[in-house]
Motif scaffolding. Structure first.
Motif, short mmCIF file in Angstrom:
data_model
loop_
_atom_site.label_atom_id
_atom_site.label_comp_id
_atom_site.label_asym_id
_atom_site.label_seq_id
_atom_site.Cartn_x
_atom_site.Cartn_y
_atom_site.Cartn_z
N LYS A 48 -4.49 3.23 -3.45
CA LYS A 48 -4.05 2.66 -2.39
C LYS A 48 -5.09 2.40 -1.42
N SER A 75 -3.08 -2.86 8.52
CA SER A 75 -2.02 -2.05 7.94
C SER A 75 -0.94 -1.61 8.93
N SER A 134 0.99 -1.27 -0.06
CA SER A 134 -0.09 -0.04 -0.04
C SER A 134 1.00 1.26 -0.03
N SER A 135 0.49 2.32 0.54
CA SER A 135 1.40 3.56 0.70
C SER A 135 0.90 4.69 1.59
N GLU A 136 1.80 5.29 2.19
CA GLU A 136 1.47 6.51 3.10
C GLU A 136 0.59 7.58 2.33
N ARG A 162 2.59 0.12 4.44
CA ARG A 162 2.37 1.38 3.77
C ARG A 162 4.10 2.22 3.82
#
Length: 296
Positions: free
Chosen positions: A147, A225, A110-112, A169
């Motif tokens: 995301k 997460s 995923s991602s920040e 993330r």
């Protein structure tokens, strides 16, 4: 374990494949292209994961114990926002559904960026600092939105197939000896600097590998997460001071000390036993040979 890794010839994916293979796992590496050079313990397969049939066959035919999903368009600016969103969502949907049907747990990138700040037209302050995984998500761009939808797909997959999904993330991934994040560090001036939507955070690719490894080994219940960031910013300056100087403000709730990251990794430390161990101070000049099959 028998593990399928998507995005296997890309940046982080290739390092993940290299590590898992070196640990004795049997790995199937899937990407748009097969590399010209192979690797022991790894079978490489070319497939377009945005196509359901190819994605399902690539995963189901190998009966994996786990799937590491690192494929997709990695940031805004590589193609249109629409293409970024559609490619990432389609790919993630197909991979998750195939993993669920195989009964394989998933760890995915995923991602920040889903919080909205990194690719916003005008990066904005978070509600509080440090940012944790419970922070509101307000993406304005195709990448961050992809995301956010991906994590909703993770929750859907858990409900439908009763597997576990760990959403990692990471912040801006850096590679030993190639720390692009610090290129402008020497000349950085808070009075004239542009706003940074990730607040000058980063993570070494080897720490991404180690958190993926930790998530694969953990007993995760459902969908969770986890942040993956280095312990400090890449400027070597007090984080709160820099944010206040550049943004002309700070959140009322701000609890940062020194140059510590604007993102908290406490959850990963607590639940996965993981912590980042690499810093720009040493890694920027390290000579570490990367995977021989890296394509892009």
């Amino acid at each position: 374990m028998n593990i399928v890794v998507t995005g296997a010839t890309g940046g982080a994916g290739s390092w993940i494949v290299e590590h898992l293979a070196s640990e004795g796992h049997d790995v199937v590496g899937v990407d748009l292209e097969r590399p010209p050079r192979g690797r022991e313990n790894v079978a490489f397969l070319a497939a377009d994961l945005s196509e359901q049939g190819q994605a399902w066959e690539a995963i189901l035919a190998h009966d994996p114990d786990a799937v590491v999903h690192a494929a997709g368009i990695p940031r805004m600016g590589e193609t249109t926002g629409t293409e970024t969103f559609l490619t990432n969502v389609e790919t993630t949907y197909h991979v998750f559904e195939a993993a669920g049907r195989a009964g394989a747990d998933v760890v995915w990138a995923s991602s920040e960026s889903l919080y909205g700040m990194p690719f916003a037209a005008e990066p904005f302050l978070p509600d509080y600092l440090p940012i944790d995984e419970a922070h509101p998500m307000r993406p304005e761009d195709g990448y961050g939105a992809s995301k956010l939808v991906g994590e909703e797909l993770a929750a859907k997959t858990v409900r439908k197939h009763a597997i576990s999904v760990a959403s990692i993330r990471p912040s801006w991934i850096q590679y030993p000896g190639e720390y692009r994040a610090i290129d402008g560090r020497t000349d950085f001036d808070p009075e004239t600097a542009d706003r940074s939507g990730n607040f000058w955070s980063y993570v070494d690719v080897r720490d991404v590998v180690s958190i993926v490894d930790a998530a694969l080994e953990a007993e995760i219940d459902g969908h969770e997460s986890y942040h993956a960031m280095a312990a400090e910013n890449y400027l070597g300056r007090p984080t709160a001071d820099v944010i206040e100087a550049v943004f002309d403000d700070l959140p009322d709730d701000c609890d940062l000390e020194g140059d510590e990251s604007a993102f908290s990794t406490a959850k990963a430390r607590r639940e996965l036993g993981w912590e980042p161990v690499h810093s720009w101070r040493e890694a920027r000049n390290e000579n570490v040979e990367g995977p021989s099959f890296l394509i892009g």
